[in-house]
Design a protein around this motif. Structure first.
Motif, PDB file in Angstrom:
ATOM      1  N   VAL A  61       0.854  -1.184   0.000  1.00  0.00           N
ATOM      2  CA  VAL A  61       0.000   0.000   0.000  1.00  0.00           C
ATOM      3  C   VAL A  61       0.888   1.231   0.000  1.00  0.00           C
ATOM      4  O   VAL A  61       2.059   1.163   0.365  1.00  0.00           O
ATOM      5  CB  VAL A  61      -0.949   0.026   1.236  1.00  0.00           C
ATOM      6  N   PRO A  62       0.340   2.394  -0.387  1.00  0.00           N
ATOM      7  CA  PRO A  62       1.149   3.614  -0.331  1.00  0.00           C
ATOM      8  C   PRO A  62       1.679   3.848   1.086  1.00  0.00           C
ATOM      9  O   PRO A  62       1.012   3.521   2.084  1.00  0.00           O
ATOM     10  CB  PRO A  62       0.156   4.709  -0.734  1.00  0.00           C
ATOM     11  N   ALA A  63       2.856   4.400   1.185  1.00  0.00           N
ATOM     12  CA  ALA A  63       3.536   4.579   2.469  1.00  0.00           C
ATOM     13  C   ALA A  63       2.752   5.436   3.458  1.00  0.00           C
ATOM     14  O   ALA A  63       2.887   5.271   4.663  1.00  0.00           O
ATOM     15  CB  ALA A  63       4.926   5.189   2.247  1.00  0.00           C
ATOM     16  N   ASN A  64       1.912   6.331   2.979  1.00  0.00           N
ATOM     17  CA  ASN A  64       1.171   7.203   3.885  1.00  0.00           C
ATOM     18  C   ASN A  64      -0.149   6.591   4.350  1.00  0.00           C
ATOM     19  O   ASN A  64      -0.926   7.245   5.033  1.00  0.00           O
ATOM     20  CB  ASN A  64       0.925   8.568   3.233  1.00  0.00           C
ATOM     21  N   THR A  65      -0.405   5.340   4.017  1.00  0.00           N
ATOM     22  CA  THR A  65      -1.630   4.662   4.439  1.00  0.00           C
ATOM     23  C   THR A  65      -1.570   4.387   5.934  1.00  0.00           C
ATOM     24  O   THR A  65      -0.579   3.850   6.431  1.00  0.00           O
ATOM     25  CB  THR A  65      -1.805   3.323   3.684  1.00  0.00           C
ATOM     26  N   LYS A  66      -2.611   4.765   6.651  1.00  0.00           N
ATOM     27  CA  LYS A  66      -2.661   4.525   8.092  1.00  0.00           C
ATOM     28  C   LYS A  66      -3.050   3.077   8.346  1.00  0.00           C
ATOM     29  O   LYS A  66      -3.938   2.540   7.698  1.00  0.00           O
ATOM     30  CB  LYS A  66      -3.659   5.462   8.760  1.00  0.00           C
ATOM     31  N   LEU A  67      -2.363   2.472   9.305  1.00  0.00           N
ATOM     32  CA  LEU A  67      -2.654   1.084   9.661  1.00  0.00           C
ATOM     33  C   LEU A  67      -3.990   1.000  10.378  1.00  0.00           C
ATOM     34  O   LEU A  67      -4.337   1.853  11.182  1.00  0.00           O
ATOM     35  CB  LEU A  67      -1.569   0.523  10.574  1.00  0.00           C
ATOM     36  N   LYS A  68      -4.716  -0.053  10.070  1.00  0.00           N
ATOM     37  CA  LYS A  68      -5.970  -0.327  10.757  1.00  0.00           C
ATOM     38  C   LYS A  68      -5.729  -1.444  11.760  1.00  0.00           C
ATOM     39  O   LYS A  68      -4.724  -2.148  11.689  1.00  0.00           O
ATOM     40  CB  LYS A  68      -7.044  -0.751   9.751  1.00  0.00           C
ATOM     41  N   GLU A  69      -6.661  -1.599  12.668  1.00  0.00           N
ATOM     42  CA  GLU A  69      -6.534  -2.662  13.672  1.00  0.00           C
ATOM     43  C   GLU A  69      -6.437  -4.012  12.962  1.00  0.00           C
ATOM     44  O   GLU A  69      -7.174  -4.288  12.024  1.00  0.00           O
ATOM     45  CB  GLU A  69      -7.747  -2.653  14.596  1.00  0.00           C
ATOM     46  N   GLY A  70      -5.493  -4.830  13.417  1.00  0.00           N
ATOM     47  CA  GLY A  70      -5.294  -6.146  12.820  1.00  0.00           C
ATOM     48  C   GLY A  70      -4.313  -6.154  11.659  1.00  0.00           C
ATOM     49  O   GLY A  70      -3.996  -7.204  11.137  1.00  0.00           O
TER      50      GLY A  70
END
Length: 75
Positions: A61-70
């Motif tokens: 994914v693009p580097a600026n994508t925020k991680l979601k739970e899990g």
């Protein structure tokens, strides 16, 4: 986090034992441990295979994508 560390977390979060993951992959638990502890790091195809056995998949994914739970980030 290294790929092998993320895979350990996949296994734990899926509430699996390494022997179960190995069985899903059709290999021995010793072979799974060997793959996860390879010198020089874990290859992408091996990591994807182990993740798949844990009902996860590898995705870029693009580097600026925020991680979601899990989700897990490998550096």
């Amino acid at each position: 986090m290294r790929a092998s560390e993320a895979l350990e977390m996949f296994i734990q979060s899926a509430k699996l034992k390494k022997r179960q993951v190995a069985a899903r992959m059709g290999i021995s638990p010793q072979a799974l441990n060997g793959r996860m502890k390879q010198q020089g790091g874990l290859g992408t195809s091996a990591a994807a295979e182990i993740a798949k056995a844990c009902d996860y998949k590898l995705v870029l994914v693009p580097a600026n994508t925020k991680l979601k739970e899990g989700w897990f980030e490998v550096e």
